[in-house]
Design an enzyme around this catalytic site. Structure first.
Site, PDB file in Angstrom:
ATOM      1  CB  VAL A 135      -0.964   0.000   1.202  1.00 30.40           C
ATOM      2  CG1 VAL A 135      -1.762   1.300   1.250  1.00 30.40           C
ATOM      3  CG2 VAL A 135      -1.911  -1.188   1.125  1.00 30.40           C
ATOM      4  CE  LYS A 191      -9.035  -4.957   8.337  1.00 28.40           C
ATOM      5  NZ  LYS A 191      -7.858  -4.549   7.541  1.00 28.40           N
ATOM      6  CB  VAL A 243     -14.500   1.167   6.213  1.00 26.98           C
ATOM      7  CG1 VAL A 243     -15.766   0.369   5.923  1.00 26.98           C
ATOM      8  CG2 VAL A 243     -14.283   1.289   7.711  1.00 26.98           C
ATOM      9  CB  ILE A 256     -16.443   1.565  -1.267  1.00 30.08           C
ATOM     10  CG1 ILE A 256     -16.272   0.359  -2.193  1.00 30.08           C
ATOM     11  CG2 ILE A 256     -17.899   1.999  -1.247  1.00 30.08           C
ATOM     12  CD1 ILE A 256     -17.024  -0.875  -1.740  1.00 30.08           C
ATOM     13  CE  LYS A 270     -12.254  -4.110   6.005  1.00 32.21           C
ATOM     14  NZ  LYS A 270     -12.265  -4.951   4.782  1.00 32.21           N
ATOM     15  N   GLY A 276      -7.008  -4.689  -1.889  1.00 34.00           N
ATOM     16  CA  GLY A 276      -5.953  -4.543  -2.884  1.00 34.00           C
ATOM     17  C   GLY A 276      -5.121  -3.308  -2.614  1.00 34.00           C
TER      18      GLY A 276
END
Length: 437
Positions: free
Chosen positions: A18, A109, A136, A140, A208, A305
Site C-alpha cells: 500500500v 481498521k 473501511v 468505496i 469495519k 488490494g
C-alpha cells in the site's frame, strides 16, 4: 510545479504494497492533484523495518528510515499517512503525530476500531485532521458519504459485504468448490493471506462494522459489541439449500439502530436473490445505507488490494490539503451515547437446518417447540438422508433469543440428530412475496 503551487512534504509510516502504491499515485497523479488543490504532495520520508530489503520500486535516495523520530521531529513534514498496519507501534506513532499538530491519514481498521477515542482526542488536542476512509472498504467512499453527504440524515441501518476475501470464497463455493478449495484459490490469487484467520473468522469485518456504526449513528460502538461468526462452518450443503430457495450465502455485516440502542453483528446469512447484496460477487464489497430521508443508498466497488486502498489514502490526503485550517473532520464523529441492544432481541427471518428421525409425528413435535418460543414456519423443504431427514426451514421474523431457545429444545429431543443450526435471512420481500406464506 506551477508558479503558485504549494509544496507539501509528506511522510509514510510503512512502505509495503500500500505504501509503495500511495507513493506511485502521488507521483503519477501529481499534476491532477495540483490542478484540483493547488498543492504538490511529495514523499520525503517513509518508515520501514529494513531499509536494505529488496523492493519492487525504489522510493528514492534518503526516503527510507527505520527511525520514527526522523519523521516526528522533521519540521518540513506537513502530513503523514499510516499504512503499516497493526496496533503497535502504529497506534503510538499516530497519537504522537496528532498531538504534535501533524494531520494523519490511516488505513488501519483495527487501530480505529480499538483506539478511536484516544486518536480523536489527540487530533482535537493538536488541532489537526484525522481521516480514515481507507480503513473501511478501500476504494468505496462510504465514510465520506456518511460524514458529508448524509450529515443531516438519520441513518438507522448499515448493511453490507465488507470483506472481499470471504465474498470471493463464498462465490467460488457457489461455483462448486469446497471451502478448502476456494480458500486455496483465494490465497493463490492474493485475496487471502497465508494466515487467513482474521478474514474468514469475521474479525476484519467486525472492526469495519464497528467503525461504520460509530460514524453512521454518532455514538461509540466498540468492536467488542460486534457479535461475530466467520465462514469456516459454511458447507456446500448450505450453498445448495440457499440455491434451492433462490438465495445466496454471504458474510453480511449489519449495524441496526433500534430506538436508542445499537445492534452490531457479522456472520453468514442467506440473502434473497433479488436483494442488491446478492449480486455482489468475487472480491467486491458493497455497503447499503438506510435512513429516514434517503430510504436506501448502496455503494459498491473493490474492497481490497494495494492500489484500491492507496487510492482512498491519497483521496484523504488531498482532502486534508484542500481543507487546511477548517478543522473539517478533525473532530470525533461521536456526538451522543447509545446503549447496546440486549442479546437476543433483534428480530429477523431465519433459515434453520435440522436433522431428525424420519418418522411420523416428528414434524409436529418440531413445530410445537418452535411455536412455544413464538417462531412460525414460512417454508420447509425435507431431504431424506440415510434413515433420517434433513429439514431446511425458513421462518417468519422472530427474535434471536426465542429462536435460540427453540433450537436448544429441539437439540434435546430424542428424535433429533446432529446439530440444529440457524442463519439469518436478508430480504426486502415478505414471505408472501417470496411464495413461502
Amino acid at each position: 510545479m506551477t508558479r503558485n503551487a504549494v509544496d507539501v512534504p509528506v511522510a509514510l509510516l510503512g512502505y509495503g504494497t500500500v505504501g509503495a502504491a500511495v507513493h506511485r499515485l502521488l507521483d503519477e497523479q501529481g499534476d491532477e492533484i495540483e490542478r484540483a488543490t493547488g498543492h504538490r504532495l511529495r514523499v520525503v520520508r517513509a518508515l520501514v523495518r529494513d531499509v536494505d530489503r529488496d523492493r519492487p520500486c525504489s522510493p528514492g535516495a534518503g526516503v527510507l528510515t527505520t527511525d520514527f523520530a526522523t519523521i516526528r521531529d522533521d519540521p518540513q513534514v506537513r502530513l503523514v499517512a499510516e499504512v503499516m498496519g497493526g496496533l503497535d507501534p502504529a497506534g503510538d506513532h499516530v497519537v504522537e503525530l496528532l498531538r504534535r499538530g501533524t494531520p494523519v491519514v490511516t488505513a488501519n481498521k483495527q487501530l480505529l476500531a480499538r483506539r478511536g477515542p484516544e486518536l480523536f482526542e489527540a487530533a482535537a488536542g493538536g488541532g489537526v485532521q484525522l481521516r480514515f476512509e481507507a480503513s473501511v472498504c478501500a476504494a468505496i467512499p462510504v465514510i465520506k458519504v456518511l460524514r458529508e453527504a448524509l450529515v443531516v440524515t438519520n441513518v438507522h441501518r448499515v448493511l453490507g459485504i465488507v470483506n472481499g476475501t470471504t465474498n470471493f470464497i463464498l462465490s467460488a463455493m457457489e461455483g462448486g468448490q469446497t471451502y478448502a478449495e476456494a480458500l486455496a484459490e483465494a490465497q493463490r490469487l492474493g485475496y487471502a493471506e497465508a494466515d487467513p484467520a482474521e478474514d474468514v473468522g469475521g474479525l476484519d469485518a467486525a472492526a469495519k462494522t464497528a467503525i461504520l456504526a460509530t460514524v453512521a449513528f454518532g455514538s461509540r460502538v466498540p468492536v467488542e459489541w460486534v457479535e461475530v461468526e466467520g465462514i469456516e462452518g459454511v458447507t456446500r450443503e448450505h450453498v445448495a439449500a440457499a440455491r434451492a430457495m433462490e438465495m445466496h450465502v454471504k458474510l453480511v455485516a449489519r449495524a441496526t439502530l433500534v430506538g436508542d440502542l445499537v445492534d452490531v453483528r457479522v456472520g453468514p446469512a442467506l440473502v434473497d436473490a433479488r436483494h442488491p447484496l446478492a449480486a455482489v460477487e468475487g472480491a467486491f464489497n458493497a455497503v447499503m445505507l438506510q435512513g429516514d430521508a434517503i430510504r436506501e443508498i448502496m455503494l459498491e466497488g473493490p474492497g481490497a488490494g494495494g492500489i484500491e486502498t492507496a487510492s482512498a489514502v491519497v483521496a484523504d490526503m488531498v482532502s486534508i490539503v484542500g481543507t487546511t485550517g477548517t478543522g473539517f473532520l478533525q473532530n470525533d464523529p461521536v456526538w451522543r451515547e447509545l446503549g447496546r441492544l440486549p442479546a437476543g432481541e433483534l428480530a429477523s427471518p431465519w433459515y434453520l437446518r435440522l436433522e431428525v428421525e424420519d418418522r411420523a409425528g416428528v414434524l409436529a413435535r418440531l413445530a410445537q417447540e418452535l411455536a412455544a418460543e413464538g417462531v412460525s414456519v414460512a417454508r420447509l423443504v425435507q431431504q431424506p438422508a440415510d434413515g433420517h431427514a434433513v429439514l431446511h426451514v425458513v421462518t417468519h421474523e422472530a427474535a434471536q433469543g426465542g429462536l435460540e431457545r427453540a433450537l436448544a429444545a429441539i437439540r434435546a429431543l430424542p428424535e433429533s440428530r446432529g446439530h440444529a443450526s440457524a442463519l439469518p435471512v436478508v430480504s426486502d420481500r415478505g414471505v408472501e412475496e417470496l411464495g413461502w406464506a
